[in-house]
Motif scaffolding. Structure first.
Motif, PDB file in Angstrom:
ATOM      1  N   HIS A  28       0.830  -1.199   0.000  1.00  0.00           N
ATOM      2  CA  HIS A  28       0.000   0.000   0.000  1.00  0.00           C
ATOM      3  C   HIS A  28       0.869   1.256   0.000  1.00  0.00           C
ATOM      4  O   HIS A  28       2.008   1.249   0.462  1.00  0.00           O
ATOM      5  CB  HIS A  28      -0.928   0.002   1.236  1.00  0.00           C
ATOM      6  CG  HIS A  28      -2.016   1.028   1.140  1.00  0.00           C
ATOM      7  ND1 HIS A  28      -1.841   2.332   1.562  1.00  0.00           N
ATOM      8  CD2 HIS A  28      -3.290   0.950   0.663  1.00  0.00           C
ATOM      9  CE1 HIS A  28      -2.963   3.003   1.349  1.00  0.00           C
ATOM     10  NE2 HIS A  28      -3.847   2.195   0.806  1.00  0.00           N
ATOM     11  N   ASN A  29       0.282   2.343  -0.510  1.00  0.00           N
ATOM     12  CA  ASN A  29       0.994   3.621  -0.614  1.00  0.00           C
ATOM     13  C   ASN A  29       1.442   4.201   0.729  1.00  0.00           C
ATOM     14  O   ASN A  29       2.248   5.134   0.752  1.00  0.00           O
ATOM     15  CB  ASN A  29       0.093   4.661  -1.296  1.00  0.00           C
ATOM     16  CG  ASN A  29      -0.173   4.351  -2.752  1.00  0.00           C
ATOM     17  OD1 ASN A  29       0.716   3.924  -3.474  1.00  0.00           O
ATOM     18  ND2 ASN A  29      -1.408   4.558  -3.200  1.00  0.00           N
ATOM     19  N   GLU A  31       2.859   2.362   3.209  1.00  0.00           N
ATOM     20  CA  GLU A  31       3.888   1.528   3.826  1.00  0.00           C
ATOM     21  C   GLU A  31       5.220   2.278   3.950  1.00  0.00           C
ATOM     22  O   GLU A  31       5.416   3.343   3.349  1.00  0.00           O
ATOM     23  CB  GLU A  31       4.081   0.251   3.005  1.00  0.00           C
ATOM     24  CG  GLU A  31       2.935  -0.735   3.106  1.00  0.00           C
ATOM     25  CD  GLU A  31       2.821  -1.388   4.469  1.00  0.00           C
ATOM     26  OE1 GLU A  31       3.806  -1.959   4.944  1.00  0.00           O
ATOM     27  OE2 GLU A  31       1.718  -1.337   5.057  1.00  0.00           O
ATOM     28  N   ASP A  44      -3.254   1.922  -4.149  1.00  0.00           N
ATOM     29  CA  ASP A  44      -4.304   2.078  -3.147  1.00  0.00           C
ATOM     30  C   ASP A  44      -5.077   0.766  -3.038  1.00  0.00           C
ATOM     31  O   ASP A  44      -4.759  -0.222  -3.700  1.00  0.00           O
ATOM     32  CB  ASP A  44      -5.216   3.261  -3.491  1.00  0.00           C
ATOM     33  CG  ASP A  44      -5.893   3.140  -4.860  1.00  0.00           C
ATOM     34  OD1 ASP A  44      -5.898   2.028  -5.435  1.00  0.00           O
ATOM     35  OD2 ASP A  44      -6.421   4.154  -5.359  1.00  0.00           O
ATOM     36  N   SER A  45      -6.092   0.757  -2.202  1.00  0.00           N
ATOM     37  CA  SER A  45      -6.818  -0.482  -1.932  1.00  0.00           C
ATOM     38  C   SER A  45      -7.433  -1.095  -3.184  1.00  0.00           C
ATOM     39  O   SER A  45      -7.423  -2.319  -3.362  1.00  0.00           O
ATOM     40  CB  SER A  45      -7.923  -0.227  -0.894  1.00  0.00           C
ATOM     41  OG  SER A  45      -7.373   0.209   0.318  1.00  0.00           O
ATOM     42  N   LEU A  48      -4.700  -2.613  -5.489  1.00  0.00           N
ATOM     43  CA  LEU A  48      -4.147  -3.840  -4.909  1.00  0.00           C
ATOM     44  C   LEU A  48      -5.146  -4.987  -4.977  1.00  0.00           C
ATOM     45  O   LEU A  48      -4.767  -6.144  -5.195  1.00  0.00           O
ATOM     46  CB  LEU A  48      -3.705  -3.586  -3.467  1.00  0.00           C
ATOM     47  CG  LEU A  48      -2.553  -2.573  -3.307  1.00  0.00           C
ATOM     48  CD1 LEU A  48      -2.223  -2.369  -1.840  1.00  0.00           C
ATOM     49  CD2 LEU A  48      -1.309  -3.008  -4.075  1.00  0.00           C
ATOM     50  N   GLY A  64       0.369  -4.470   3.879  1.00  0.00           N
ATOM     51  CA  GLY A  64      -0.721  -3.536   4.122  1.00  0.00           C
ATOM     52  C   GLY A  64      -1.275  -3.868   5.492  1.00  0.00           C
ATOM     53  O   GLY A  64      -0.511  -4.180   6.402  1.00  0.00           O
ATOM     54  N   MET A  68      -6.966  -5.907   4.098  1.00  0.00           N
ATOM     55  CA  MET A  68      -6.481  -5.996   2.713  1.00  0.00           C
ATOM     56  C   MET A  68      -6.041  -7.421   2.383  1.00  0.00           C
ATOM     57  O   MET A  68      -6.340  -7.940   1.297  1.00  0.00           O
ATOM     58  CB  MET A  68      -5.312  -5.035   2.502  1.00  0.00           C
ATOM     59  CG  MET A  68      -5.668  -3.573   2.664  1.00  0.00           C
ATOM     60  SD  MET A  68      -4.204  -2.536   2.429  1.00  0.00           S
ATOM     61  CE  MET A  68      -4.905  -0.927   2.786  1.00  0.00           C
ATOM     62  N   THR A 132     -13.944   1.628  -2.691  1.00  0.00           N
ATOM     63  CA  THR A 132     -12.768   2.310  -2.162  1.00  0.00           C
ATOM     64  C   THR A 132     -13.006   3.802  -2.337  1.00  0.00           C
ATOM     65  O   THR A 132     -14.005   4.220  -2.946  1.00  0.00           O
ATOM     66  CB  THR A 132     -11.479   1.905  -2.912  1.00  0.00           C
ATOM     67  OG1 THR A 132     -11.532   2.440  -4.234  1.00  0.00           O
ATOM     68  CG2 THR A 132     -11.317   0.397  -2.962  1.00  0.00           C
ATOM     69  N   MET A 279       0.354   0.739   9.441  1.00  0.00           N
ATOM     70  CA  MET A 279       0.970   0.696   8.118  1.00  0.00           C
ATOM     71  C   MET A 279       2.500   0.688   8.184  1.00  0.00           C
ATOM     72  O   MET A 279       3.161   0.458   7.173  1.00  0.00           O
ATOM     73  CB  MET A 279       0.508   1.896   7.281  1.00  0.00           C
ATOM     74  CG  MET A 279      -0.901   1.755   6.755  1.00  0.00           C
ATOM     75  SD  MET A 279      -0.996   0.571   5.376  1.00  0.00           S
ATOM     76  CE  MET A 279      -2.681   0.860   4.838  1.00  0.00           C
TER      77      MET A 279
END
Length: 319
Positions: A28-29, A31, A44-45, A48, A64, A68, A132, A279
């Motif tokens: 995820h962005n 992390e 993003d969710s 992914l 994530g 997720m 999302t 995260m």
């Protein structure tokens, strides 16, 4: 061995183990930068979830949070889905339980349930659609206007969707992400005062999103410089925009990727303390351990997964 050499050695080991196991690394962005940099798919969710649905890998290492990895497991029951740290949870997902949703549905028996992807598998299984932040508006618009809607669990995203769609028959659960809720209007005001030429990028989960929409409609915030966007669309916009400065109202982890993609531009967090501890739990060492030792396998009971899968597949197909 220096810290840099140790890190490099761990990354080499991760790459070797990925090949051995035919594994893919999704991140995820939000992390840690070192995790973002080694990801096969970063997003993003929604991005992914789509990657998890399409991959031919035998093993999915999900960097994530728990919901997720659950989503990936439901989309790929025949694959091994690993979450390198089981403590990587989500305060927003915790803000509504399956029992609470059952009670809410009983109060509105004919309503369509739209659940943000930041929810547990049990909650998804009781929902008609998942969404999302990047496709929530499209999903609500796809539902007949005469249908009552229960939107959960994020009240800020719900308010944004309601304003965008004009849906009066939409009920919103009063949940929130504690990190995004902590980005308040006064934080945005302070940074805008210091950087008046900057574009403002606001995630719809943020505590400042509702006020930003109102201030835009009143002409106090310039519409051409204020954008309510998902994390994925923030990245796209920052690449395409001619602006040189951006104020970013979301979890600060995304700024690493923004800066990497746009080294000549400047990105300023609306609130520097907007850091999600969940995260940041997954490290290179934990990724390597997950690959070597099969830690930690995420599974969802078949009955729950089957009921949740329709809502998830609707999310992936729209927007």
């Amino acid at each position: 061995m220096t810290m840099i050499e140790t890190k490099s050695h761990i990354i080499e080991d991760i790459q070797e183990w990925k090949k051995k196991r035919n594994a893919i690394l999704l991140a995820h962005n939000y992390e840690l930068p070192e995790i973002q940099d080694i990801a096969d798919v970063l997003g993003d969710s929604l991005a992914l979830a789509r990657a998890a649905a399409e991959t031919s890998a035998d093993v999915i290492v999900f960097c994530g949070v728990h919901f997720m990895a659950e989503t990936a497991a439901m989309l790929n029951p025949e694959k091994t889905v690993l979450l390198p740290d089981l403590d990587a949870g989500c305060s927003l997902a915790d803000s509504i339980t399956a029992d609470q949703l059952r009670e809410w549905k009983a109060e509105h028996p004919d309503a369509v349930v739209v659940a943000y992807v930041n929810t547990t598998a049990e909650v998804k299984a009781l929902s008609d659609y998942c969404c999302t932040s990047s496709n929530a508006v499209d999903i609500v618009r796809s539902i007949p206007e005469d249908k009552e809607i229960l939107f959960l669990p994020d009240m800020f995203l719900g308010s944004f969707v309601q304003r965008e769609t004009g849906r009066e028959n939409m009920h919103i659960w009063m949940g929130e992400c504690h990190v995004h809720a902590g980005i308040a209007p006064e934080h945005v005001d302070d940074v805008l005062t210091q950087h008046p030429e900057a574009e403002l990028l606001v995630h719809p989960e943020c505590g400042c999103s509702t006020s930003s929409m109102y201030l835009m409609s009143e002409g106090i915030l310039p519409k051409n410089k204020t954008h309510i966007l998902s994390t994925g669309n923030m990245l796209k916009h920052s690449k395409q925009s001619q602006a040189e400065e951006f104020i970013v109202a979301t979890e600060v982890g995304i700024i690493h990727q923004m800066q990497k993609q746009n080294p000549e531009k400047r990105f300023i967090p609306a609130n520097r303390t907007a850091v999600c501890p969940f995260m940041k739990m997954i490290t290179l060492e934990k990724v390597l351990d997950a690959l070597k030792e099969n830690k930690h396998i995420i599974t969802v009971p078949e009955e729950t997964a089957e009921r949740a899968k329709l809502a998830i597949e609707r999310m992936i197909s729209i927007g």
